[in-house]
Design an enzyme around this catalytic site. Structure first.
Site, short mmCIF file in Angstrom:
data_model
loop_
_atom_site.label_atom_id
_atom_site.label_comp_id
_atom_site.label_asym_id
_atom_site.label_seq_id
_atom_site.Cartn_x
_atom_site.Cartn_y
_atom_site.Cartn_z
N TYR A 55 0.75 -1.30 0.14
CA TYR A 55 0.06 0.12 -0.05
C TYR A 55 0.73 1.29 -0.05
CZ TYR A 55 -5.06 -1.17 0.07
OH TYR A 55 -6.19 -1.49 -0.25
N GLU A 57 -0.64 4.84 -0.40
CA GLU A 57 -1.70 5.95 -0.55
C GLU A 57 -0.76 7.19 -0.18
OE1 GLU A 57 -5.32 5.40 1.71
OE2 GLU A 57 -5.69 3.63 0.62
N ASP A 202 -7.14 13.67 -25.06
CA ASP A 202 -6.68 12.33 -24.47
C ASP A 202 -6.36 11.48 -25.68
OD1 ASP A 202 -7.03 9.48 -24.01
OD2 ASP A 202 -9.19 9.48 -23.59
N THR A 229 -3.52 6.31 -22.05
CA THR A 229 -3.42 4.95 -21.38
C THR A 229 -1.94 4.58 -21.69
OG1 THR A 229 -4.23 4.02 -23.25
CG2 THR A 229 -5.91 4.26 -21.33
N LYS A 232 -1.55 0.74 -24.85
CA LYS A 232 -1.79 0.78 -26.18
C LYS A 232 -0.41 0.79 -26.83
CE LYS A 232 -6.51 2.16 -25.78
NZ LYS A 232 -6.70 2.96 -24.52
N ARG A 238 -1.35 -2.01 -17.93
CA ARG A 238 -2.68 -1.48 -18.18
C ARG A 238 -2.70 -0.10 -17.15
NH1 ARG A 238 -5.05 -4.72 -21.79
NH2 ARG A 238 -6.80 -3.26 -21.77
#
Ligand code: DSN
Length: 419
Positions: A55, A57, A202, A229, A232, A238
């Protein structure tokens, strides 16, 4: 066999066999879905690493949990590499994928009911650009502009300016998922400046092509926010990247965490850092240029065979075939016919499609994945011939079976990285 894979094969054979099955599928077929790619073996290693245990955060140096010696190292490297690759002032590498990436931008700057100008879905825009079925489409007022497919896919900027003056958007958004052309970012910027809106691009589909220097970078035209992203054309894991001018950095970071997400996926961030490192190499520039050359070669072969491409061709890595006018089959049927010969594409709505999304009038194809396997123009010509032949003669079972055998034999010559 590596010890972890051995344990998986022994202790969960069902999952292990499904993974092996997917490996075989990826090896035996030609992958033409334009949003897919084969990631690097090094990314597979980073993505499958112990960072999945952690974790983290918060942001480097400002975390809500202890034990951050190495998470900070990889997140800082990922940020610095993103800034270098995309020549931007600030990068956030925590968005879990494309949808939260774009949601975080909207939620950073908009109040419910505020207006965003975005590209119409059927003309190439994306679900996360305010499609009425999406939550964002319900919260904010997305106003759509269209392209002119008959004019090579050009956008009518006089019309866009008129709509902008009438609707007063807070964000002027450009970006696409099925538009085979490049944008005039300077025109979008003019429209946004005229109404005091933020500019957002985008570039999820073409992130790798911008990184490789073969397509325009919206930051060179004064854009405020660029999202992409990473899985691609960029060939990473991902995830999503949000990049912006320094003045928007605080709002973006706050919007991603704690606004929208909790703990970042540090194993994915490790993979992003690796992919961005690769994007800085000379080999990646060669790859990106070849993706474009391959798309041109594939498009030309299809056109020579009388296939109708939306906008008449391509300027990027993808093309959209009107399968109804070209072959008398809808996009779902075309996708299935090509699946049967080992060529993977996806059904696609075309501009103002009279048919429903699950039986649209076209299919979409692109070259990033095939290029990763080392295929070049000659191979694209062969693939184009197979596509045209299979779709024209789809009732000829013997021919389809022959093409499938040929495709498999062809694919065995082009290894898939990481398998
Ligand atoms: N689903 C991706 C694509 O195929 O373009 C975008 O989210």
């Amino acid at each position: 066999m590596d010890a972890n894979w051995k344990l998986l094969s022994q202790n969960d054979p069902e999952i292990y066999q499904a993974i092996k099955g997917e490996e075989e599928r990826e090896k035996k077929g030609i992958e033409l879905i334009p949003s897919e790619n084969y990631t690097y073996p090094e990314v597979l290693a980073a993505n499958g690493s112990v960072f999945t245990n952690k974790y983290a955060e918060g942001y480097p140096g400002k975390r809500y949990y202890g034990g951050q010696d190495y998470t900070d190292v990889i997140e800082r490297i990922a940020i610095e590499r993103a800034k270098k690759v995309f020549r931007c002032e600030h990068a956030n590498v925590q968005a879990l994928s494309g949808s939260p990436m774009n949601q975080a931008v909207y939620l950073a700057f908009l109040k419910p009911g505020d207006t965003v100008l975005g590209m119409d879905l059927s003309h190439g825009g994306h679900l996360t650009h305010g499609a009425p079925v999406s939550h964002m489409g319900k919260i904010f007022n997305f106003v759509r502009y269209k392209t002119r497919p008959e004019a090579g896919g050009a956008i009518d900027f006089d019309e866009l300016m008129r709509i902008a003056k009438e609707t007063k958007p807070k964000i002027v958004l450009c970006g696409y998922t099925s538009y085979p052309r490049d944008y005039n970012y300077e025109d979008f910027k003019k429209v946004a400046d005229a109404v005091g809106a933020i500019t957002m691009a985008d570039v999820s589909h073409i992130g790798g092509l911008i990184a490789g220097g073969v397509m325009r970078n919206p930051f060179d035209y004064g854009f405020d926010i660029v999202t992409t992203t990473t899985h691609k054309s960029l060939r990473g894991p991902r995830a999503g990247l949000i990049m912006c001018r320094a003045e928007f950095a605080k709002e973006i970071d706050k919007s991603v965490f704690p606004g929208l997400q909790g703990g970042p996926h540090m194993h994915t961030i490790a993979g992003i850092a690796v992919a961005l490192g690769k994007a800085l190499t000379p080999e990646f520039k060669i790859y990106a240029a070849q993706v474009l050359k391959n798309a041109k070669a594939l498009a030309e072969t299809l056109l020579k065979n009388g296939v109708q491409l939306i906008t008449g061709g391509t300027d990027n890595h993808m093309m959209v075939i009107n399968t109804v006018s070209s072959f008398g089959v809808d996009g779902k049927e075309a996708e299935q016919i090509l699946d049967r010969v080992g060529i993977t594409t996806n059904k696609q709505i075309i501009p103002d499609d009279p048919n429903p999304p699950l039986r649209p009038s076209g299919i979409r194809l692109g070259t990033p994945a095939a290029t990763t396997r080392g295929m070049k123009e000659a191979e694209m010509e062969q693939i184009g011939e197979w596509i045209a032949s299979a779709l024209k003669n789809h009732q000829n079972e013997a021919l389809l079976a022959q093409i499938k055998r040929d495709v498999e034999a062809f694919c065995s010559k082009y290894p898939v990285p990481g398998i």
